[in-house]
Design a protein around this motif. Structure first.
Motif, short mmCIF file in Angstrom:
data_model
loop_
_atom_site.label_atom_id
_atom_site.label_comp_id
_atom_site.label_asym_id
_atom_site.label_seq_id
_atom_site.Cartn_x
_atom_site.Cartn_y
_atom_site.Cartn_z
N ALA A 1 0.82 -1.21 0.00
CA ALA A 1 0.00 0.00 0.00
C ALA A 1 0.85 1.26 0.00
CB ALA A 1 -0.94 -0.01 1.20
N VAL A 2 1.85 1.31 0.88
CA VAL A 2 2.70 2.51 0.96
C VAL A 2 3.59 2.61 -0.27
CG1 VAL A 2 4.50 3.68 2.29
CG2 VAL A 2 2.63 2.50 3.48
N SER A 3 4.11 1.48 -0.73
CA SER A 3 4.95 1.47 -1.93
C SER A 3 4.19 2.05 -3.11
CB SER A 3 5.40 0.04 -2.25
OG SER A 3 6.13 -0.53 -1.19
N SER A 4 2.94 1.63 -3.29
CA SER A 4 2.13 2.11 -4.41
C SER A 4 1.86 3.60 -4.30
CB SER A 4 0.81 1.33 -4.47
OG SER A 4 1.05 -0.05 -4.67
N GLU A 5 1.58 4.03 -3.10
CA GLU A 5 1.32 5.45 -2.86
C GLU A 5 2.54 6.30 -3.20
OE1 GLU A 5 1.24 8.01 1.17
OE2 GLU A 5 -0.25 6.40 1.09
N LEU A 6 3.70 5.88 -2.75
CA LEU A 6 4.92 6.64 -3.01
C LEU A 6 5.31 6.59 -4.48
CD1 LEU A 6 6.98 5.57 0.13
CD2 LEU A 6 6.05 7.84 -0.32
N ALA A 7 5.11 5.45 -5.13
CA ALA A 7 5.44 5.33 -6.55
C ALA A 7 4.64 6.33 -7.38
CB ALA A 7 5.18 3.91 -7.03
N ASP A 8 3.45 6.66 -6.93
CA ASP A 8 2.60 7.61 -7.65
C ASP A 8 2.92 9.06 -7.35
OD1 ASP A 8 1.14 5.74 -9.03
OD2 ASP A 8 -0.53 5.69 -7.61
#
Length: 385
Positions: A371-378
């Protein structure tokens, strides 16, 4: 900063003015550029004059000693690049065919590539917002859900494969909570290998990154804190592992005054003396380079704080080398608008990496929710550093 308050018309000119004032006043500003002077020129020319340019030469050993001493490690073994150093470090830890390595999806592709070179598979767990590095709780949750202790190590109940190593990353030079990760790995009997490629000069709770695990790896690529053009290094406290790394990185050649005897299949990974000479000169300048990075990061932090934007600063307990500066936007749309505007005006800003799970070769690898990885990638934007 809310989406409604995103004032591109004011932010972009001010950011461009700051970058050209404190980074470069060139028409086209790159994300990074290596810094060289007479010290580096003299070191390289001395190698050329002596004819000591290949993988045999005194500057290789000197660089190994300098970097290991700086990091507080007992041993260093220099390689042609950081990816090969990661590959060999993982192999030394016992990673091989049909094993798995727990790592993070928010990363440069080299980490997962190094796992795959050995016939193993990466398994991805989430990162923390404060560090962009592996979240200890995500690691613990994954092992509680899927880990199985056996006499010969830890296995993944989901796949049946041995979890042969854990590979956290000190992203952008910011130390992850590596002490907690080390405790979890010890409890589950999983070797810890640190991808410290970006973190030469970074510390966590007073201890240099790369020295918490069985082995650590630094990169000396052209965009790193110091560069050897291309290069990397394994550091370790274990003399046996260091000797093994040296042997395997030099084609497993048995020392002999004139015979060519190799006792196993190995690699031609040893760093050339010419590259090491450049690195030795860069090591002399490392304190000044770190100070310059800190001064730039301070200017960025002040600028973005005044505008309500989230600048990625040192995490609690960590002292970062501040290798690559970055901000976190509220939305992907904001990120894209700012990226397009900066690059259209000659200032190279970039998105962070695509998640490894979005790349075709790793799309079917096991992962948690990320969840956090996806948020930061965006939302992350990397700034000229």
């Amino acid at each position: 900063m809310s989406e409604g308050s995103f004032d591109l018309e004011r932010l972009v000119p001010a950011l461009l003015e700051l970058v050209r004032a404190v980074v470069s006043d060139e028409l086209s500003v790159p994300l990074w550029r290596a810094s060289f002077g007479e010290l580096e020129r003299g070191a390289v020319l001395a190698c050329l004059d002596a004819g000591e340019v290949s993988s045999v030469g005194p500057r290789v050993v000197e660089l190994e000693q300098r970097v290991a001493a700086f990091a507080g490690a007992a041993h260093g073994v220099a390689m042609v690049n950081g990816t090969n150093a990661l590959q060999l470090a993982l192999q030394l830890a016992g990673v091989g065919q049909d094993c798995e390595v727990i790592t993070q999806a928010l990363a440069f592709v080299a980490s997962s590539n190094a796992v795959t070179y050995l016939g193993a598979r990466p398994v991805f767990v989430d990162v923390e917002r404060a560090t962009l590095g592996m979240a200890p709780q995500a690691l613990a949750n994954f092992l509680e859900a899927f880990g199985e202790r056996r006499e010969d190590g830890c296995y993944n109940r989901h796949s049946g494969r041995r979890l042969a190593a854990c590979l956290p990353i000190h992203t952008f030079g910011h130390p992850c909570r590596i002490d907690k990760i080390a405790d979890i790995c010890e409890a589950w009997d999983i070797p810890l290998i640190e991808d410290a490629a970006e973190s030469l000069g970074s510390y966590y709770k007073g201890r240099h990154t790369g020295t918490f695990g069985r082995l650590g790896v630094f990169s000396f690529n052209g965009n790193k804190m110091i560069t050897t053009g291309g290069g990397g290094m394994i550091v370790t406290e274990d003399a046996i592992l260091a000797r093994r790394a040296l042997h395997l990185s030099t084609t497993a050649k048995v020392p002999h005054p004139y015979e060519y005897v190799h006792d196993e299949v190995a690699y031609n990974f040893r760093m050339p003396n010419l590259n090491a000479a450049l690195g030795c000169a860069q090591m002399e300048r490392l304190p000044a380079l770190l100070a310059a990075k800190r001064e730039l990061a301070t200017r960025y932090a002040e600028f973005f704080a005044q505008r309500g934007l989230h600048f990625l600063s040192e995490p609690p307990g960590g002292k970062s080398n501040l290798w690559l500066n970055a901000i976190v936007m509220e939305t992907r749309e904001q990120r894209d608008v700012l990226l397009q505007a900066c690059n259209a005006n000659g200032v190279n800003t970039r998105a962070i990496w695509r998640l490894m799970t979005e790349l075709p070769m790793f799309a079917d690898c096991q992962r948690d929710g990320l969840a956090v990885s996806s948020e930061l990638a965006d939302r992350v934007i990397c700034l000229p550093s």
